[in-house]
Motif scaffolding. Sequence first.
Motif, mmCIF file in Angstrom:
data_model
loop_
_atom_site.group_PDB
_atom_site.id
_atom_site.type_symbol
_atom_site.label_atom_id
_atom_site.label_comp_id
_atom_site.label_asym_id
_atom_site.label_seq_id
_atom_site.Cartn_x
_atom_site.Cartn_y
_atom_site.Cartn_z
ATOM 1 N N UNK A 7 17.917 -52.171 -4.899
ATOM 2 C CA UNK A 7 18.857 -52.439 -5.979
ATOM 3 C C UNK A 7 18.538 -53.795 -6.581
ATOM 4 N N UNK A 8 19.078 -54.049 -7.753
ATOM 5 C CA UNK A 8 18.931 -55.335 -8.432
ATOM 6 C C UNK A 8 20.267 -56.050 -8.307
ATOM 7 N N UNK A 9 20.246 -57.218 -7.672
ATOM 8 C CA UNK A 9 21.472 -57.977 -7.422
ATOM 9 C C UNK A 9 22.132 -58.384 -8.737
ATOM 10 N N UNK A 10 23.445 -58.202 -8.815
ATOM 11 C CA UNK A 10 24.272 -58.530 -9.984
ATOM 12 C C UNK A 10 23.883 -57.730 -11.228
ATOM 13 N N UNK A 11 23.376 -56.528 -11.049
ATOM 14 C CA UNK A 11 22.955 -55.733 -12.208
ATOM 15 C C UNK A 11 23.664 -54.382 -12.255
ATOM 16 N N UNK A 12 24.834 -54.283 -11.609
ATOM 17 C CA UNK A 12 25.589 -53.034 -11.614
ATOM 18 C C UNK A 12 24.700 -51.874 -11.173
ATOM 19 N N UNK A 13 24.044 -52.061 -10.027
ATOM 20 C CA UNK A 13 23.058 -51.101 -9.535
ATOM 21 C C UNK A 13 23.645 -49.943 -8.745
ATOM 22 N N UNK A 14 24.960 -49.888 -8.612
ATOM 23 C CA UNK A 14 25.568 -48.775 -7.910
ATOM 24 C C UNK A 14 25.846 -49.038 -6.443
ATOM 25 N N UNK A 15 25.474 -50.183 -5.936
ATOM 26 C CA UNK A 15 25.784 -50.521 -4.550
ATOM 27 C C UNK A 15 27.249 -50.959 -4.496
ATOM 28 N N UNK A 16 27.920 -50.720 -3.385
ATOM 29 C CA UNK A 16 29.324 -51.101 -3.276
ATOM 30 C C UNK A 16 29.486 -52.597 -3.512
ATOM 31 N N UNK A 17 30.495 -52.962 -4.307
ATOM 32 C CA UNK A 17 30.725 -54.357 -4.680
ATOM 33 C C UNK A 17 30.868 -55.289 -3.498
ATOM 34 N N UNK A 18 31.564 -54.854 -2.458
ATOM 35 C CA UNK A 18 31.757 -55.708 -1.284
ATOM 36 C C UNK A 18 30.439 -55.949 -0.558
ATOM 37 N N UNK A 19 29.559 -54.951 -0.535
ATOM 38 C CA UNK A 19 28.247 -55.110 0.097
ATOM 39 C C UNK A 19 27.411 -56.089 -0.718
ATOM 40 N N UNK A 20 27.410 -55.921 -2.033
ATOM 41 C CA UNK A 20 26.640 -56.819 -2.886
ATOM 42 C C UNK A 20 27.137 -58.256 -2.746
ATOM 43 N N UNK A 21 28.444 -58.451 -2.714
ATOM 44 C CA UNK A 21 28.994 -59.804 -2.565
ATOM 45 C C UNK A 21 28.582 -60.412 -1.229
ATOM 46 N N UNK A 22 28.548 -59.601 -0.180
ATOM 47 C CA UNK A 22 28.168 -60.107 1.139
ATOM 48 C C UNK A 22 26.692 -60.505 1.198
ATOM 49 N N UNK A 23 25.864 -59.893 0.357
ATOM 50 C CA UNK A 23 24.430 -60.199 0.347
ATOM 51 C C UNK A 23 24.106 -61.477 -0.428
ATOM 52 N N UNK A 24 25.051 -61.966 -1.205
ATOM 53 C CA UNK A 24 24.849 -63.169 -2.015
ATOM 54 C C UNK A 24 24.335 -64.313 -1.134
ATOM 55 N N UNK A 25 23.214 -64.894 -1.530
ATOM 56 C CA UNK A 25 22.670 -66.067 -0.852
ATOM 57 C C UNK A 25 21.825 -65.766 0.372
ATOM 58 N N UNK A 26 21.701 -64.502 0.759
ATOM 59 C CA UNK A 26 20.893 -64.179 1.938
ATOM 60 C C UNK A 26 19.425 -64.046 1.562
ATOM 61 N N UNK A 27 18.566 -64.181 2.565
ATOM 62 C CA UNK A 27 17.120 -64.149 2.326
ATOM 63 C C UNK A 27 16.464 -63.103 3.218
ATOM 64 N N UNK A 28 15.177 -62.870 2.986
ATOM 65 C CA UNK A 28 14.414 -61.897 3.758
ATOM 66 C C UNK A 28 14.561 -62.213 5.245
ATOM 67 N N UNK A 29 14.826 -61.179 6.024
ATOM 68 C CA UNK A 29 15.005 -61.317 7.463
ATOM 69 C C UNK A 29 16.462 -61.388 7.887
ATOM 70 N N UNK A 30 17.354 -61.675 6.950
ATOM 71 C CA UNK A 30 18.779 -61.740 7.276
ATOM 72 C C UNK A 30 19.335 -60.329 7.479
ATOM 73 N N UNK A 31 20.355 -60.245 8.332
ATOM 74 C CA UNK A 31 21.095 -58.998 8.512
ATOM 75 C C UNK A 31 22.556 -59.296 8.204
ATOM 76 N N UNK A 32 23.154 -58.428 7.405
ATOM 77 C CA UNK A 32 24.543 -58.596 6.991
ATOM 78 C C UNK A 32 25.291 -57.325 7.372
ATOM 79 N N UNK A 33 26.445 -57.475 8.010
ATOM 80 C CA UNK A 33 27.293 -56.331 8.322
ATOM 81 C C UNK A 33 28.555 -56.413 7.486
#
Length: 126
Positions: A7-33
């Motif tokens: 998906x493209x971050x902040x581009x209304x890509x169809x991913x759940x909003x809460x998931x996209x918000x949680x990914x904000x600022x993370x980098x390769x190798x990070x895991x977010x639940x």
Amino acid sequence: MDMPVGYVHRANSGIFGKVEAALEGHKIGDRVEVTLSPMEGFGPYQPELSFTDDIDNVPEEFRYLGAEVEFTNDREESMMFKVTRIADGKLTVDGNHPMAARTVTSGVNVTSSAPPNQTKSPTVAG
């Protein structure tokens, strides 16, 4: 179940909003639940989207579990329903998402990223 998603971050890509918000600022190798309530995910179960009828009233091509049938209402709006139960001479179709009314926890692994100004997927020459 692992399900890779691009998906493209902040581009209304169809991913759940809460998931996209949680990914904000993370980098390769990070895991977010992220845990999604039914309203944040697949919505509530709507009993009015489930119908049971005598199996004899159903065309033979739809008389198996998992069969999908499209219904159209009088406003020409269509929706897919899936056969979810066959028992005692009855067949049930359901238009709810299979995850409706469920709380879902998603574990997201950040595996790649592109610069913020890159709008197209990279092209690979073969």
